[in-house]
Design an enzyme around this catalytic site. Sequence first.
Site, short mmCIF file in Angstrom:
data_model
loop_
_atom_site.label_atom_id
_atom_site.label_comp_id
_atom_site.label_asym_id
_atom_site.label_seq_id
_atom_site.Cartn_x
_atom_site.Cartn_y
_atom_site.Cartn_z
N HIS A 22 77.15 140.97 83.58
CA HIS A 22 76.57 140.18 84.68
C HIS A 22 75.25 140.81 85.09
CE1 HIS A 22 80.24 137.81 85.39
NE2 HIS A 22 80.84 138.91 84.97
N LYS B 1 81.00 129.72 78.15
CA LYS B 1 81.98 130.45 78.95
C LYS B 1 82.91 129.50 79.70
CE LYS B 1 83.87 133.86 81.24
NZ LYS B 1 83.63 135.25 81.52
N HIS C 280 87.60 140.49 78.75
CA HIS C 280 88.21 141.52 79.61
C HIS C 280 89.73 141.42 79.66
CE1 HIS C 280 87.87 138.11 82.30
NE2 HIS C 280 86.62 138.35 82.63
N ASP D 250 81.78 143.92 81.49
CA ASP D 250 81.97 143.13 82.72
C ASP D 250 81.35 143.87 83.91
OD1 ASP D 250 82.65 140.97 84.25
OD2 ASP D 250 84.78 141.45 84.39
O1 DOR Z 1 85.34 141.34 88.67
C1 DOR Z 1 84.71 140.35 88.31
N1 DOR Z 1 83.46 140.12 88.74
N2 DOR Z 1 85.31 139.49 87.50
C2 DOR Z 1 84.75 138.32 87.17
O2 DOR Z 1 85.36 137.57 86.46
C3 DOR Z 1 83.44 137.92 87.74
C4 DOR Z 1 82.68 139.10 88.15
C5 DOR Z 1 81.50 138.74 89.02
O3 DOR Z 1 80.72 137.85 88.65
O4 DOR Z 1 81.32 139.36 90.05
ZN ZN Z 2 82.68 138.92 84.05
#
Ligand code: DOR
Ligand code: ZN
Length: 346
Positions: free
Chosen positions: A15, A99, A174, A247
């Site tokens: 991200h 996704k 994940h 992640d």
């Molecule tokens: O922990 C997470 N944060 N899991 C996710 O699926 C999304 C991500 C986020 O975008 O903050």
């Molecule tokens: Zn993620």
Amino acid sequence: MHRITLHRPDDWHLHLRDGAMLRAVLPESARHFARAIVMPNLVPPVVTLADAMAYRQRILANLPPGMSFEPLMTLYLTEGTDPSDVERAAASGLVKAVKLYPAGATTNSQSGVRNLDKVMPVLAAMARIGLPLCTHGEVTDPQVDIFDREAVFIDTVLDPLRRRLPELRVVMEHVTTEEGVAYAAEGGDRLAATITTHHLIINRNHILAGGIRPHYYCLPVAKREKHRLALRKAATSGSPRYFLGTDSAPHVDALKEQACGCAGCFTAPNTLSLLAHVFEEEEALDRLEGFVSRHGPAFYGLPANNGTIRLEKRAEPCVWPEKIASDAGPVTVFNPGFPVYWHVVT
Ligand code: DOR
Ligand code: ZN
């Protein structure tokens, strides 16, 4: 073994956000990783090829001079996604996956999929052209316990989908359970699973025992110890079905440290050192390169990177900043809770 040289690694689930946060966190990944599969859960989400091209430009524009990094773009699947736009996106060579967020499963997933039947034409096109589907593999039914949501997703969504569309290439993103790694192991070469760094290190006690620790809260939530051990076994097995997707999911502290805190662990700055530590504990340092640099490109049909990165085990532990600053506020770096001696030296 006190020194290791690896082909430059990639992060197959990252991200990067946008705006001030993108500016702050991009160098943390670009420093060590050559490429990353960039998640599309912005607000509004990255849905079309045009959205992905624009986002890609914003990422490249924020890359500090002298750093090289290739963002591998993804599209956020919605019930309105146009199959021909997805085909054009794949043909562009810049979009590497689509996704699937079940609506309501996680951060910014409101535009995700409620009814898989509505996206079958898109998935059929992807199966035909070989474009992978990355799945956030959790059901959202409030009746299903949060610790069971991954296993139930596999049984009730993923497995039926793969039976309907056996040609579809799928990445179970994940994975956090022994059921997840077992399903990936049996899926043949059209199925793979990414594993995060933090799920190799924490179990649910780290989040909840002795006080609630918001910086360990992520989705899918960390499970029991037996699942963490299953993930370690899979990641260090040498099997090409498993590869790194950090992640790394930055949120400013104000949004993590509140009554209803956001999900996400920010692991980009220290992931490689932490993985060397974990692989050494598992007596599998010789398999680290497969996990971080080889299995991912092989699944995505890309060459491994040419450059290298070196790690060195030193007497002094690594020192990372507790937080990095962004114009949106401070972002806490994942703290493993133990000293780590593997330094990234190039
Ligand atoms: O922990 C997470 N944060 N899991 C996710 O699926 C999304 C991500 C986020 O975008 O903050
Ligand atoms: Zn993620």
